[in-house]
Write an enzyme that holds these catalytic residues in place. Structure first.
Site, PDB file in Angstrom:
ATOM      1  N   CYS A  20      -0.915  10.143  -7.941  1.00  0.00           N
ATOM      2  CA  CYS A  20      -0.318   9.536  -9.131  1.00  0.00           C
ATOM      3  C   CYS A  20      -0.953  10.069 -10.410  1.00  0.00           C
ATOM      4  O   CYS A  20      -0.316  10.093 -11.464  1.00  0.00           O
ATOM      5  CB  CYS A  20      -0.451   8.019  -9.066  1.00  0.00           C
ATOM      6  N   ASN A  39       0.215   7.833   0.087  1.00  0.00           N
ATOM      7  CA  ASN A  39      -0.564   9.039  -0.239  1.00  0.00           C
ATOM      8  C   ASN A  39      -2.064   8.883   0.033  1.00  0.00           C
ATOM      9  O   ASN A  39      -2.735   9.850   0.381  1.00  0.00           O
ATOM     10  CB  ASN A  39      -0.304   9.496  -1.679  1.00  0.00           C
ATOM     11  N   ILE A  84       6.800  14.943 -10.053  1.00  0.00           N
ATOM     12  CA  ILE A  84       7.202  15.823  -8.949  1.00  0.00           C
ATOM     13  C   ILE A  84       6.544  15.401  -7.640  1.00  0.00           C
ATOM     14  O   ILE A  84       7.161  15.404  -6.588  1.00  0.00           O
ATOM     15  CB  ILE A  84       6.857  17.292  -9.277  1.00  0.00           C
ATOM     16  N   GLU A 114      12.436  17.379   0.062  1.00  0.00           N
ATOM     17  CA  GLU A 114      13.696  17.799  -0.568  1.00  0.00           C
ATOM     18  C   GLU A 114      13.703  17.504  -2.062  1.00  0.00           C
ATOM     19  O   GLU A 114      14.241  18.279  -2.858  1.00  0.00           O
ATOM     20  CB  GLU A 114      14.872  17.118   0.131  1.00  0.00           C
ATOM     21  N   GLU A 174       0.055  -0.314 -10.048  1.00  0.00           N
ATOM     22  CA  GLU A 174      -0.443   1.039 -10.335  1.00  0.00           C
ATOM     23  C   GLU A 174       0.673   1.980  -9.927  1.00  0.00           C
ATOM     24  O   GLU A 174       0.952   2.156  -8.742  1.00  0.00           O
ATOM     25  CB  GLU A 174      -1.732   1.311  -9.561  1.00  0.00           C
ATOM     26  N   ILE A 207       0.838  -1.203   0.000  1.00  0.00           N
ATOM     27  CA  ILE A 207       0.000   0.000   0.000  1.00  0.00           C
ATOM     28  C   ILE A 207       0.875   1.256   0.000  1.00  0.00           C
ATOM     29  O   ILE A 207       1.891   1.303   0.689  1.00  0.00           O
ATOM     30  CB  ILE A 207      -0.917   0.001   1.251  1.00  0.00           C
TER      31      ILE A 207
END
Length: 501
Positions: free
Chosen positions: A303, A170, A401, A352, A269, A167
Site C-alpha cells: 500500500c 499482501n 497499480i 490482469e 488503512e 486482514i
C-alpha cells in the site's frame, strides 16, 4: 519492517502439511454452518494447496457470540491482570519464533512471497510487533483531573469490546498481528477474517493462540469472502469496532455498513499512490536503490509503494538509466527457490489488472524502458517494468497499480513538485531524497501524507504510528497512538466532602 541483527535464513520446509483449515471459535475448530469450503492456491504454480471452511454470516454470528461472552464482566479475560495479558502475548511471540520456519514457508507458498523476505522481514516483524504490544499491556492507564469543586475525577482507559478485524492478502500474518496485538493488549476480544486468498497462516495462529493459553472466545478466526463474512462483521450489531486493511473501495463499504448498523468505530488503512521526490542534491545511489525497493518490494504489492517517482530535471536521465539497470537484475521464479528475487502476483484478477494498466501506459504515451508484459508459462508473473516520460494525467500516474511497475516523472521546482505530489485522493506515505535539511523539513511539512521518509523509504517499525491522510484511511496502527484505537476513555467523578491540593 526495519530490523537490526538478521538471523541466518534456513532452507524452506518441503512437503508442508496444512493441518488447520477449519473455523476457529472458542478455542475449537468448527466446520462452516453451510458446509461450504473454498480452495486456496499457490500463485507461483496455480496449484491448489488445500480447501478451507467457508465462513458466512451464521459463522460470524457464532464467533461474535463467543467473543461477547469472553468479554463479559467477571470473565477470565476481563479479570485477568494487565501484566498477564502481556505475558500471554509474549508467549505467543515465543511460539511464533518456534514455528518461524513453518510460517515463513506457508507465507511463501500461499502468498507468493520470497521465502527469505517472509522469514526475515515478515516473521521478524511479527515477533517484534507482539513483543512491543506485550510491553504496553500494563501501561495503558488513566489520569486524575483537578476538576473545580469538591469532586474527585479520574479517567479509565477501557477496552472497546468485540473488535472485527479484516486482514489483507499482501502481508497476511504481519497484518493479522498488527490487528490482534494492540486489541488484545488493551483487553478486547476479536473476530478476525483473513483474506480468502491467504488464510493459512492466520488459521495456524489459532492453534498457537490456544497453546499460549488465551481464554476461549478471546480470539476467533473466520475464513471467508469479503461480500459475505466481511460484510457480516462490518454490519454486525454486536461488534463494537472494525479495523480493515485493504482497498479504498472496500473501505468505503465497511464505513457505510458501520454507519447503517450500530455506528461501530472504524479504523481503515487503505490504498495509496505515494509520491517519492528525488532532488538533484540527493545521494543518487541511495535514492535509486530506496526508490527501487519502494516500488518493487513484494512484486509491488504494498500500500505504501513509491508509485509516483518525481525526479528533478537535471538528474532525470541518469536516474532513469540507473533505475532501468537495477530493474533488469531481477530473477523471476518460484519464491521458494534460492536465487529468485521476484515472485508472482497474488492471483489472476490482480495479474490482469496490472497488465491492463501497463498497456494503458504504452497507449497514453509513456516510454517503456523495460519489461511491460507477463513472464513464464505458469503462475501470475509480470516482468519488472519501468516507464519514463510519464505525465500526471496518465492512468499509471493516478491509479494504484499494486504491481512491479515504476513510473518516473520529471519536475523543475520545489513548489511545483509539492503541488503535484499532493494532487491525489490518497495520502498514505511519501519519500524525500535530499541533502538539504531545510528542504527536507519544508517538503515533509507540506506533504499530505501519514508517513514521510527522508533519504529512506518503507522503514516501518512497531514503535511508530502508521496510517493515512485523505482516502488512504483514518486511524493509526502501532506506536502509542495505535492503542488509542482500541480503548474508550471513561470519566468518573465522585463527590467528596472537601478537596485539598
Amino acid at each position: 519492517m526495519s530490523s537490526s541483527a538478521m538471523p541466518d535464513v534456513p532452507a524452506p520446509l518441503t512437503n508442508l502439511q496444512f493441518k488447520y483449515t477449519k473455523i476457529f471459535i472458542n478455542n475449537e475448530w468448527h466446520s462452516s454452518v453451510s458446509g461450504k469450503k473454498f480452495p486456496v492456491f499457490n500463485p507461483a504454480t496455480e496449484e491448489k494447496l488445500c480447501e478451507v471452511e467457508e465462513g458466512d454470516k451464521e459463522d460470524v454470528d457464532k464467533a461474535v457470540k463467543a467473543a461477547r461472552q469472553a468479554f463479559q464482566i467477571g470473565s477470565p479475560w476481563r479479570t485477568m491482570d494487565a501484566s498477564e495479558r502481556g505475558r500471554l502475548l509474549n508467549k505467543l511471540a515465543d511460539l511464533i519464533e518456534r514455528d518461524r520456519l513453518l510460517l515463513a514457508t506457508m507465507e511463501a507458498m500461499n502468498g507468493g512471497k520470497l521465502f527469505s523476505n517472509a522469514y526475515l522481514m515478515d516473521l521478524g516483524g511479527c515477533i517484534k510487533t507482539l513483543r512491543y504490544c506485550a510491553g504496553w499491556a500494563d501501561k495503558i492507564q488513566g489520569r486524575t483531573i483537578p476538576m473545580d469543586g469538591n469532586f474527585f475525577t479520574y479517567t479509565r482507559s477501557e477496552p472497546v469490546g468485540v473488535c472485527g478485524q479484516i486482514i489483507p492478502w499482501n502481508f497476511p500474518l504481519l497484518m493479522f498481528l498488527w490487528k490482534i496485538g494492540p486489541a488484545l493488549s488493551c483487553g478486547n476480544t476479536v473476530v478476525v477474517k483473513p483474506a480468502e486468498q491467504t488464510p493459512l497462516t492466520a488459521l495456524h495462529m489459532g492453534s498457537l493462540i490456544k497453546e499460549a493459553g488465551f481464554p476461549p472466545g478471546v480470539v476467533n478466526i473466520v475464513p471467508g469472502y469479503g461480500p459475505t463474512a466481511g460484510a457480516a462483521i462490518s454490519s454486525h450489531m454486536d461488534v463494537d469496532k472494525v479495523a480493515f486493511t485493504g482497498s479504498t473501495e472496500v473501505g468505503k463499504l465497511i464505513k457505510e455498513a458501520a454507519g447503517k448498523s450500530n455506528l461501530k468505530r472504524v479504523s481503515l488503512e487503505l490504498g495509496g499512490k505515494s509520491p517519492c521526490i528525488v532532488f538533484a542534491d540527493a545521494d543518487l545511489d541511495n535514492a535509486v536503490e530506496f526508490a527501487h525497493q519502494g516500488v518493487f518490494y513484494h512484486q509491488g504489492q504494498c500500500c505504501i509503494a513509491a508509485s509516483r517517482l518525481f525526479v528533478e530535471e537535471s538528474i532525470y536521465d541518469e536516474f532513469v538509466r540507473r533505475s532501468v539497470e537495477r530493474a533488469k537484475k531481477y530473477v523471476l521464479g518460484n519464491p521458494l527457490t534460492p536465487g529468485v528475487s521476484q515472485g508472482p502476483q497474488i492471483d489472476k484478477e490482480q495479474y490482469e489488472k496490472i497488465l491492463d494498466l501497463i498497456e494503458s501506459g504504452k497507449k497514453e504515451g509513456a516510454k517503456l524502458e523495460c519489461g511491460g508484459g507477463p513472464w513464464g508459462n505458469k503462475g501470475y508473473f509480470i516482468q519488472p517494468t519501468v516507464f519514463s516520460d510519464v505525465t500526471d494525467d496518465m492512468r499509471i500516474a493516478k491509479e494504484e497499480i499494486f504491481g512491479p511497475v515504476q513510473q518516473i516523472m520529471k519536475f523543475k521546482s520545489l513548489d511545483d513538485v509539492i503541488k503535484r505530489a499532493n494532487n491525489t485522493f490518497y495520502g498514505l506515505s511519501a519519500g524525500i531524497f535530499t541533502n538539504d535539511i531545510d528542504k527536507a523539513i519544508t517538503v515533509s511539512s507540506a506533504l499530505q501524507s501519514g508517513t514521510v521518509w527522508v533519504n529512506c523509504y518503507s522503514v516501518v517499525s512497531a514503535q511508530c504510528p502508521f496510517g493515512g491522510f485523505k482516502m488512504s484511511g483514518n486511524g493509526r496502527e502501532l506506536g502509542e497512538y495505535g492503542f488509542h484505537e482500541y480503548t474508550e476513555v471513561k470519566t468518573v467523578t465522585i463527590k467528596i466532602s472537601q478537596k485539598n491540593s
